[in-house]
Scaffold this motif. Structure first.
Motif, PDB file in Angstrom:
ATOM      1  N   HIS A   1      -8.162   0.364  -5.367  1.00 49.47           N
ATOM      2  CA  HIS A   1      -8.781   1.682  -5.530  1.00 49.47           C
ATOM      3  C   HIS A   1      -7.911   2.716  -4.830  1.00 49.47           C
ATOM      4  O   HIS A   1      -7.368   2.458  -3.753  1.00 49.47           O
ATOM      5  N   VAL A   2      -7.801   3.883  -5.453  1.00 50.78           N
ATOM      6  CA  VAL A   2      -7.047   4.993  -4.882  1.00 50.78           C
ATOM      7  C   VAL A   2      -8.034   6.093  -4.519  1.00 50.78           C
ATOM      8  O   VAL A   2      -8.882   6.479  -5.337  1.00 50.78           O
ATOM      9  N   TYR A   3      -7.935   6.594  -3.295  1.00 48.88           N
ATOM     10  CA  TYR A   3      -8.831   7.643  -2.820  1.00 48.88           C
ATOM     11  C   TYR A   3      -8.022   8.862  -2.395  1.00 48.88           C
ATOM     12  O   TYR A   3      -7.021   8.725  -1.668  1.00 48.88           O
TER      13      TYR A   3
ATOM     14  N   GLU B   1     -12.678   8.869  -4.906  1.00 46.58           N
ATOM     15  CA  GLU B   1     -11.898   7.907  -5.689  1.00 46.58           C
ATOM     16  C   GLU B   1     -11.251   8.605  -6.875  1.00 46.58           C
ATOM     17  O   GLU B   1     -11.907   9.308  -7.640  1.00 46.58           O
TER      18      GLU B   1
ATOM     19  N   ILE C   1       0.978   4.104  -2.951  1.00 47.78           N
ATOM     20  CA  ILE C   1       0.756   5.530  -2.671  1.00 47.78           C
ATOM     21  C   ILE C   1       1.904   6.365  -3.221  1.00 47.78           C
ATOM     22  O   ILE C   1       1.707   7.406  -3.857  1.00 47.78           O
TER      23      ILE C   1
ATOM     24  N   VAL D   1      -3.416  10.662  -0.156  1.00 52.24           N
ATOM     25  CA  VAL D   1      -4.225   9.606  -0.756  1.00 52.24           C
ATOM     26  C   VAL D   1      -4.163   8.341   0.083  1.00 52.24           C
ATOM     27  O   VAL D   1      -3.263   8.154   0.901  1.00 52.24           O
ATOM     28  N   ARG D   2      -5.157   7.483  -0.154  1.00 55.62           N
ATOM     29  CA  ARG D   2      -5.205   6.168   0.502  1.00 55.62           C
ATOM     30  C   ARG D   2      -5.468   5.118  -0.559  1.00 55.62           C
ATOM     31  O   ARG D   2      -6.247   5.336  -1.499  1.00 55.62           O
ATOM     32  N   VAL D   3      -4.788   3.974  -0.428  1.00 50.89           N
ATOM     33  CA  VAL D   3      -4.995   2.883  -1.359  1.00 50.89           C
ATOM     34  C   VAL D   3      -5.745   1.761  -0.649  1.00 50.89           C
ATOM     35  O   VAL D   3      -5.399   1.381   0.474  1.00 50.89           O
TER      36      VAL D   3
ATOM     37  N   THR E   1      -8.783   6.696  -8.825  1.00 52.85           N
ATOM     38  CA  THR E   1      -8.006   5.629  -9.448  1.00 52.85           C
ATOM     39  C   THR E   1      -7.827   5.891 -10.941  1.00 52.85           C
ATOM     40  O   THR E   1      -8.822   5.940 -11.678  1.00 52.85           O
TER      41      THR E   1
ATOM     42  N   TYR F   1       1.687   6.503  -6.971  1.00 50.39           N
ATOM     43  CA  TYR F   1       0.610   7.404  -7.416  1.00 50.39           C
ATOM     44  C   TYR F   1       1.063   8.861  -7.338  1.00 50.39           C
ATOM     45  O   TYR F   1       0.882   9.640  -8.271  1.00 50.39           O
TER      46      TYR F   1
ATOM     47  N   GLU G   1       0.832  -1.207   0.000  1.00 51.52           N
ATOM     48  CA  GLU G   1       0.000   0.000   0.000  1.00 51.52           C
ATOM     49  C   GLU G   1       0.865   1.256   0.000  1.00 51.52           C
ATOM     50  O   GLU G   1       0.604   2.217  -0.735  1.00 51.52           O
TER      51      GLU G   1
END
Length: 368
Positions: free
Chosen positions: A57-59, A96, A32, A45-47, A98, A35, A28
């Motif tokens: 999914h990337v948020y 999201e 990140i 961001v959070r994965v 992604t 990204y 993770e």
């Protein structure tokens, strides 16, 4: 993200002993980082990795504020309420983000993380295996040499034999098989570093444990060792059972046991003497093969004056003082050696004063 990745993670946990949760956290973090490096639309961001579906999914995480001044980290209250009317000031909203082509980047990041973790796990396994071998003897094959070390293959790792730990009387050739004493095992960023010795007194002790069953099973105890590697050593032994001859056990029938160790150490002479809690007896034994007339003990200074027959003086002292020096190291007592005539002359002993010779029962010719 393919479910194959998660299958690989479960495999690594089972076969390599890598904790799945730690691997997922590292993955993770790597995603990140990937990204942020390739898509600069958000900094927080959070994965989310879905093991069931194999999805990823990337948020983007943004703070809800009255009026956004930094679109990458903030979102206005009006925009947030369009997503969910329940959002309020200081809430954190996740959107999201992604990318469509993030799978390729994610695969590269995953490969790097898995490779790194597998390497770290393998290093950890090797370290755990060899750290338990500190102060033990291992057999290896010489691989190469440089100005500082001789490198020895111990199986899963290459050990380092420093120049200062080598025996001055030995030559080390590539492909030679030798026994070494493990002095230190370090865990470094580049993997475990193992240092070994051929000159350490512990090598002599371990060789006796390997060669003499009575020492291995505890019937005979090694009390002390003093060694000048490649030249001469002394070892003191003791048997709690008075019916057992500790020196004879170590020497073996016709000297076979001790000779096997002498051969391993390329001709290093070894004196085996019987330990005693009585310093008079122990010091007398330690000066073997010389015979002793008298031992005078100064308990306060932990020092002794040893009187030997005139013709035994040079034997007791040894070449360049070696025999006396090794005896002192073996016993832990200071030893001053005098000839019988000098001791009579200076009053150390008086005429007619003597004690029975106390010395090791080892055959003197065996070590001459």
């Amino acid at each position: 993200m393919s479910s194959e990745l998660f299958d690989a993670i479960h495999y690594l946990e089972k076969e390599k002993g890598i904790d799945k949760d730690l691997l997922m956290e590292a993955l993770e973090a790597a995603l990140i980082s990937a990204y942020k490096k390739n898509f600069k639309s958000a900094t927080n961001v959070r994965v989310d990795l879905d093991e069931v579906s194999g999805g990823m999914h990337v948020y983007a995480r943004k703070l809800v504020v009255e009026e956004s001044m930094d679109p990458q980290q903030e979102i206005s209250l009006d925009e947030a309420k369009k997503i969910d009317p329940n959002y309020d000031i200081d809430d954190v909203i996740e959107i999201e983000v992604t990318p469509k082509d993030f799978g390729r980047i994610a695969a590269q990041a995953a490969k790097q993380v898995v490779t790194q973790r597998v390497r770290e796990a393998e290093r950890g396994v090797i370290f755990s295996e060899y750290v338990d071998r500190e102060e033990d003897v291992m057999t290896g094959i010489i691989q190469r040499k440089d100005a500082r070390f001789t490198y020895i293959n111990l199986g899963k790792v290459e050990a380092r034999l420093p120049v200062g730990e080598q025996m001055p009387t030995e030559e080390y050739h590539v492909h030679d098989r030798i026994k070494v004493f493990v002095t230190k095992v370090e865990n470094t960023n580049k993997g475990p570093h193992i240092y070994v010795s051929r000159s350490h007194p512990g090598l002599l002790k371990r060789l006796f444990e390997m060669e003499v069953p009575e020492i291995y099973d505890g019937t005979v105890e090694i009390k002390s060792v003093s060694r000048e590697a490649g030249d001469r050593s002394k070892i003191s032994v003791h048997a709690p059972d008075p019916e057992i001859d500790p020196v004879g056990s170590c020497v073996g029938q016709r000297g076979q046991r001790v000779q096997a160790i002498v051969n391993e150490l390329k001709g290093e002479k070894i004196d085996i003497v019987q330990w005693s809690e009585d310093p008079v007896v122990f010091v007398s034994n330690a000066l073997s093969p010389a015979k002793v007339v008298e031992v005078l003990v100064d308990e306060e200074e932990k020092a002794t004056t040893v009187v030997v027959p005139d013709h035994q003086l040079s034997l007791a002292i040894g070449k360049r003082g070696q025999n006396a020096r090794l005896a002192a190291k073996l016993t832990g007592w200071k030893i001053d050696i005098k000839s019988e005539s000098d001791a009579l002359e200076d009053g150390t002993i008086t005429p007619g004063e003597h004690q029975e010779d106390a010395y090791s029962e080892v055959d003197e010719d065996l070590f001459e």
